[in-house]
Design a protein around this motif. Structure first.
Motif, PDB file in Angstrom:
ATOM      1  N   ASP A  89     -22.980   0.119  -2.593  1.00 56.12           N
ATOM      2  CA  ASP A  89     -21.970  -0.915  -2.405  1.00 56.12           C
ATOM      3  C   ASP A  89     -21.584  -1.548  -3.733  1.00 56.12           C
ATOM      4  OD1 ASP A  89     -24.590  -1.892  -2.549  1.00 56.12           O
ATOM      5  OD2 ASP A  89     -24.009  -3.798  -1.634  1.00 56.12           O
ATOM      6  N   GLN A  90     -22.400  -1.318  -4.760  1.00 57.26           N
ATOM      7  CA  GLN A  90     -22.149  -1.772  -6.116  1.00 57.26           C
ATOM      8  C   GLN A  90     -22.992  -0.893  -7.039  1.00 57.26           C
ATOM      9  OE1 GLN A  90     -23.799  -5.833  -5.591  1.00 57.26           O
ATOM     10  NE2 GLN A  90     -25.301  -5.262  -7.138  1.00 57.26           N
ATOM     11  N   TRP A  91     -22.963  -1.199  -8.334  1.00 61.40           N
ATOM     12  CA  TRP A  91     -23.756  -0.421  -9.278  1.00 61.40           C
ATOM     13  C   TRP A  91     -25.152  -1.030  -9.416  1.00 61.40           C
ATOM     14  CZ3 TRP A  91     -22.266   4.201 -10.712  1.00 61.40           C
ATOM     15  CH2 TRP A  91     -20.902   4.504 -10.673  1.00 61.40           C
ATOM     16  N   TYR A  92     -26.140  -0.163  -9.346  1.00 58.51           N
ATOM     17  CA  TYR A  92     -27.531  -0.567  -9.530  1.00 58.51           C
ATOM     18  C   TYR A  92     -28.083   0.135 -10.769  1.00 58.51           C
ATOM     19  CZ  TYR A  92     -27.167  -2.408  -4.790  1.00 58.51           C
ATOM     20  OH  TYR A  92     -26.780  -3.116  -3.677  1.00 58.51           O
ATOM     21  N   ALA A  93     -28.909  -0.589 -11.526  1.00 63.31           N
ATOM     22  CA  ALA A  93     -29.426  -0.077 -12.797  1.00 63.31           C
ATOM     23  C   ALA A  93     -30.895   0.308 -12.673  1.00 63.31           C
ATOM     24  CB  ALA A  93     -29.251  -1.125 -13.894  1.00 63.31           C
ATOM     25  N   PHE A  94     -31.268   1.366 -13.403  1.00 65.92           N
ATOM     26  CA  PHE A  94     -32.641   1.854 -13.412  1.00 65.92           C
ATOM     27  C   PHE A  94     -33.004   2.275 -14.833  1.00 65.92           C
ATOM     28  CE2 PHE A  94     -30.846   2.510  -9.265  1.00 65.92           C
ATOM     29  CZ  PHE A  94     -31.857   2.158  -8.378  1.00 65.92           C
ATOM     30  N   ASP A  95     -34.287   2.138 -15.176  1.00 69.03           N
ATOM     31  CA  ASP A  95     -34.738   2.609 -16.481  1.00 69.03           C
ATOM     32  C   ASP A  95     -35.004   4.111 -16.415  1.00 69.03           C
ATOM     33  OD1 ASP A  95     -37.201   2.968 -15.227  1.00 69.03           O
ATOM     34  OD2 ASP A  95     -38.078   1.142 -16.088  1.00 69.03           O
ATOM     35  N   ASP A  96     -35.549   4.669 -17.500  1.00 70.67           N
ATOM     36  CA  ASP A  96     -35.753   6.119 -17.565  1.00 70.67           C
ATOM     37  C   ASP A  96     -36.743   6.620 -16.521  1.00 70.67           C
ATOM     38  OD1 ASP A  96     -33.946   6.313 -19.596  1.00 70.67           O
ATOM     39  OD2 ASP A  96     -35.430   6.280 -21.200  1.00 70.67           O
ATOM     40  N   ASN A  97     -37.592   5.738 -16.034  1.00 74.27           N
ATOM     41  CA  ASN A  97     -38.555   6.103 -14.988  1.00 74.27           C
ATOM     42  C   ASN A  97     -38.012   5.841 -13.585  1.00 74.27           C
ATOM     43  OD1 ASN A  97     -40.590   6.852 -16.888  1.00 74.27           O
ATOM     44  ND2 ASN A  97     -41.059   4.672 -17.185  1.00 74.27           N
ATOM     45  N   LYS A  98     -36.732   5.493 -13.523  1.00 76.35           N
ATOM     46  CA  LYS A  98     -36.040   5.168 -12.276  1.00 76.35           C
ATOM     47  C   LYS A  98     -36.645   3.964 -11.565  1.00 76.35           C
ATOM     48  CE  LYS A  98     -33.799   9.578 -11.451  1.00 76.35           C
ATOM     49  NZ  LYS A  98     -33.462  10.636 -10.488  1.00 76.35           N
TER      50      LYS A  98
END
Length: 258
Positions: A89-98
């Protein structure tokens, strides 16, 4: 034997000519074809820039391979890092380890091999209302109208060493009864007013959107600045986003989220 040597010589000349032409022209074409830029704004706006052409991908995000790519991420004009982004529904952010990363504020992110530069700006109170009054007079609007937005941004937009002032003036969402609701965005340079955005409607101030600047930037490092102007509605979750360029002595929309 002599004819054979002539053929070999001509073939060598052709190969050398082909290599030179490929180096001079073909290599640049290959590099250009590989250049691209993807910009994300807010929850659902996606623009792509390729070979000096803009494309709006916002309408059909599911058709494009945008998820789990690493983007340079900004929030409220501040760089917050490079993260993997995923859209629902929007953008979600994750680091390299998800692992999920919390982002607050207005999202602006990009990926690609165009160089993209952002320039800080701040909203300042208007001290001299002469240009505001001139704009209101042009449209027969009372100078005593209550303004719900009234500020300016100072920025050297044309690289001439002199500051230009960008004004935003609006009575959107006012609680007062009014005959005209309006939103104006304009630039003042050498005491001349250049209109950027204008919207007028009847007395319902909740029918229009309130504009604000999202970013001043240089899209492809050509020393020609652009800016993103957004406009938020009262009951609309996603603002309208517009990227402006100055061409042919006027501000023009290069691409919009609509």
């Amino acid at each position: 034997m002599k004819i054979r040597k002539i053929y070999i010589f001509l073939i060598i000349i052709f190969i050398v000519f082909f290599c030179v032409m490929f180096y001079l022209f073909g290599l640049d074409e290959i590099k250009s074809s590989k250049q691209n830029l993807t910009i994300l704004l807010g929850h659902n706006t996606v623009w792509q820039y390729n070979e000096k052409q803009w494309l709006n991908l916002s309408k059909n995000l599911g058709r494009y391979d945008l998820n789990w790519k690493k983007y340079h991420v900004y929030s409220n004009q501040e760089y917050v890092g490079d993260y993997l982004l995923w859209h629902d529904d929007q953008w979600y952010a994750f680091d390299d380890n998800k692992e999920a990363v919390s982002l607050e504020g207005d999202l602006l992110a990009y990926m690609g091999n165009y160089k993209l530069s952002f320039y800080p700006f701040s909203e300042e109170e208007i001290e001299d209302y002469s240009s505001v009054n001139e704009v209101l007079k042009r449209y027969n609007i009372s100078l005593s109208s209550e303004l719900t937005s009234a500020y300016h941004v100072s920025f050297d937009f044309d690289h001439d060493g002199s500051i230009e002032d960008f004004y935003i003036v609006s009575n959107a969402f006012t609680q007062d009864e009014v005959d005209t609701t309006f939103s104006f965005v304009y630039m003042v340079k050498d005491e001349q007013i250049s209109m950027i955005y204008q919207y007028l409607d009847g007395g319902n101030s909740f029918n229009i959107c309130k504009p604000y600047f999202t970013s001043f930037l240089d899209v492809n490092d050509d020393s020609i600045y652009e800016f993103i102007l957004s406009c938020g509605g009262f009951s609309i979750s996603e603002p309208i986003h517009m990227l402006y360029q100055y061409r042919d002595n006027a501000f023009k929309i290069a691409i919009s989220s609509e």
